[in-house]
Design a protein around this motif. Structure first.
Motif, PDB file in Angstrom:
ATOM      1  N   VAL A  63       0.868  -1.176   0.000  1.00 16.10           N
ATOM      2  CA  VAL A  63       0.000   0.000   0.000  1.00 16.10           C
ATOM      3  C   VAL A  63       0.906   1.227   0.000  1.00 16.10           C
ATOM      4  N   PRO A  64       0.630   2.221  -0.872  1.00 19.07           N
ATOM      5  CA  PRO A  64       1.477   3.420  -0.912  1.00 19.07           C
ATOM      6  C   PRO A  64       1.575   4.101   0.454  1.00 19.07           C
ATOM      7  N   LEU A  65       2.735   4.670   0.699  1.00 26.51           N
ATOM      8  CA  LEU A  65       3.051   5.271   1.983  1.00 26.51           C
ATOM      9  C   LEU A  65       2.045   6.330   2.409  1.00 26.51           C
ATOM     10  N   ASP A  66       1.626   7.196   1.502  1.00 26.43           N
ATOM     11  CA  ASP A  66       0.695   8.255   1.878  1.00 26.43           C
ATOM     12  C   ASP A  66      -0.641   7.692   2.346  1.00 26.43           C
ATOM     13  N   ILE A  67      -1.056   6.572   1.788  1.00 25.26           N
ATOM     14  CA  ILE A  67      -2.319   5.953   2.201  1.00 25.26           C
ATOM     15  C   ILE A  67      -2.162   5.295   3.569  1.00 25.26           C
ATOM     16  N   VAL A  68      -1.024   4.654   3.798  1.00 22.96           N
ATOM     17  CA  VAL A  68      -0.770   4.038   5.107  1.00 22.96           C
ATOM     18  C   VAL A  68      -0.760   5.114   6.191  1.00 22.96           C
ATOM     19  N   VAL A  69      -0.049   6.199   5.953  1.00 30.93           N
ATOM     20  CA  VAL A  69       0.037   7.281   6.938  1.00 30.93           C
ATOM     21  C   VAL A  69      -1.342   7.885   7.179  1.00 30.93           C
ATOM     22  N   SER A  70      -2.111   8.083   6.119  1.00 26.16           N
ATOM     23  CA  SER A  70      -3.461   8.622   6.255  1.00 26.16           C
ATOM     24  C   SER A  70      -4.339   7.704   7.102  1.00 26.16           C
ATOM     25  N   THR A  71      -4.220   6.406   6.894  1.00 27.01           N
ATOM     26  CA  THR A  71      -4.999   5.431   7.662  1.00 27.01           C
ATOM     27  C   THR A  71      -4.606   5.481   9.135  1.00 27.01           C
ATOM     28  N   ILE A  72      -3.308   5.586   9.403  1.00 28.58           N
ATOM     29  CA  ILE A  72      -2.836   5.675  10.787  1.00 28.58           C
ATOM     30  C   ILE A  72      -3.349   6.958  11.438  1.00 28.58           C
ATOM     31  N   LEU A  73      -3.230   8.074  10.740  1.00 29.82           N
ATOM     32  CA  LEU A  73      -3.684   9.352  11.297  1.00 29.82           C
ATOM     33  C   LEU A  73      -5.186   9.338  11.589  1.00 29.82           C
ATOM     34  N   ASN A  74      -5.952   8.712  10.727  1.00 38.12           N
ATOM     35  CA  ASN A  74      -7.392   8.593  10.961  1.00 38.12           C
ATOM     36  C   ASN A  74      -7.672   7.780  12.224  1.00 38.12           C
ATOM     37  N   ALA A  75      -6.935   6.688  12.404  1.00 37.13           N
ATOM     38  CA  ALA A  75      -7.107   5.869  13.611  1.00 37.13           C
ATOM     39  C   ALA A  75      -6.719   6.660  14.859  1.00 37.13           C
ATOM     40  N   LEU A  76      -5.643   7.429  14.771  1.00 37.17           N
ATOM     41  CA  LEU A  76      -5.210   8.235  15.916  1.00 37.17           C
ATOM     42  C   LEU A  76      -6.272   9.268  16.281  1.00 37.17           C
ATOM     43  N   ALA A  77      -6.813   9.925  15.264  1.00 42.23           N
ATOM     44  CA  ALA A  77      -7.829  10.959  15.505  1.00 42.23           C
ATOM     45  C   ALA A  77      -9.080  10.386  16.148  1.00 42.23           C
ATOM     46  N   ASN A  78      -9.395   9.139  15.809  1.00 44.08           N
ATOM     47  CA  ASN A  78     -10.621   8.516  16.317  1.00 44.08           C
ATOM     48  C   ASN A  78     -10.390   7.563  17.481  1.00 44.08           C
ATOM     49  N   ALA A  79      -9.167   7.508  17.978  1.00 40.46           N
ATOM     50  CA  ALA A  79      -8.859   6.598  19.087  1.00 40.46           C
ATOM     51  C   ALA A  79      -9.702   6.947  20.306  1.00 40.46           C
ATOM     52  N   PRO A  80     -10.266   5.932  20.951  1.00 40.65           N
ATOM     53  CA  PRO A  80     -11.134   6.181  22.106  1.00 40.65           C
ATOM     54  C   PRO A  80     -10.386   6.514  23.395  1.00 40.65           C
ATOM     55  N   LYS A  81      -9.065   6.410  23.354  1.00 44.25           N
ATOM     56  CA  LYS A  81      -8.264   6.678  24.555  1.00 44.25           C
ATOM     57  C   LYS A  81      -7.148   7.645  24.202  1.00 44.25           C
ATOM     58  N   ASP A  82      -6.537   8.220  25.233  1.00 47.34           N
ATOM     59  CA  ASP A  82      -5.521   9.251  25.012  1.00 47.34           C
ATOM     60  C   ASP A  82      -4.102   8.722  24.853  1.00 47.34           C
ATOM     61  N   VAL A  83      -3.891   7.434  25.115  1.00 49.26           N
ATOM     62  CA  VAL A  83      -2.580   6.829  24.918  1.00 49.26           C
ATOM     63  C   VAL A  83      -2.746   5.721  23.891  1.00 49.26           C
ATOM     64  N   ILE A  84      -1.938   5.802  22.837  1.00 52.10           N
ATOM     65  CA  ILE A  84      -2.066   4.871  21.717  1.00 52.10           C
ATOM     66  C   ILE A  84      -0.725   4.196  21.483  1.00 52.10           C
TER      67      ILE A  84
END
Length: 141
Positions: A63-84
Motif C-alpha cells: 500500500v502506498p506510503l501516503d495511504i498508510v500514513v493517512s490510515t494511521i492518522l485517521n485511527a489516531l484521531a478517532n482513538a477512544p483513549k488518550d494513549v495509543i
C-alpha cells in the motif's frame, strides 16, 4: 493531546505481543493498533480509501506510503483513549519521516517514544518459522 508510542522490531521479536499485553494491562487508558489490522479494517469498512487499499493488497502489492500514513492518522484521531500504541510501524526511515512530518503539522497527537524490541536472529527465526501465518513468515525475511 493524545500520546503515541510506536513499537518496532524484527518479525518474530514479540512487538505485537508486547503491545497487546501493555494495552490489556491498562485498558482504562491505552489502546493498541497494528498497522496491518488498521488497513484490513479500512478495507472491510467499504470506504473509498478501503477500496484503494484493497486494490493494492489483493494484488500482493504494498500500500502506498501516503495511504498508510493517512490510515494511521485517521485511527489516531478517532482513538477512544488518550494513549495509543502502534506496533509494526515504521519499518523504514522513509516511513518514520512521513509520519513525523504529518504529526508535526498538527497538535492533536504527540509522538512520545519509539520502542525497539530486540531479540537474537535465532529467536526471531524460530518464532517466525514456528507461526508461519503468512507469505512473509520465512527464513529470508
Amino acid at each position: 493531546m493524545k500520546k503515541l508510542f510506536l513499537i518496532i522490531g524484527a518479525p518474530g521479536s514479540g512487538k505485537t505481543t508486547d503491545a497487546q499485553l501493555i494495552a490489556q494491562h491498562n485498558t482504562d487508558s491505552i489502546v493498541h493498533y497494528s498497522t496491518g489490522d488498521l488497513l484490513r479494517e479500512e478495507v472491510a469498512s467499504g470506504s473509498e480509501q478501503g477500496k484503494i487499499i484493497d486494490s493494492f493488497i489483493s494484488k500482493g502489492n504494498l500500500v502506498p506510503l501516503d495511504i498508510v500514513v493517512s490510515t494511521i492518522l485517521n485511527a489516531l484521531a478517532n482513538a477512544p483513549k488518550d494513549v495509543i500504541i502502534i506496533d509494526g510501524y515504521p519499518r523504514s526511515v522513509e516511513q518514520m519521516q512521513a509520519l513525523d512530518e504529518k504529526l508535526k503539522s498538527q497538535n492533536q497527537v504527540e509522538l512520545i517514544s519509539v520502542i525497539e524490541v530486540q531479540v537474537s536472529e535465532a529467536v526471531a527465526r524460530y518464532r517466525v518459522l514456528g507461526r508461519a501465518r503468512g507469505a512473509d513468515d520465512n527464513a529470508e525475511v
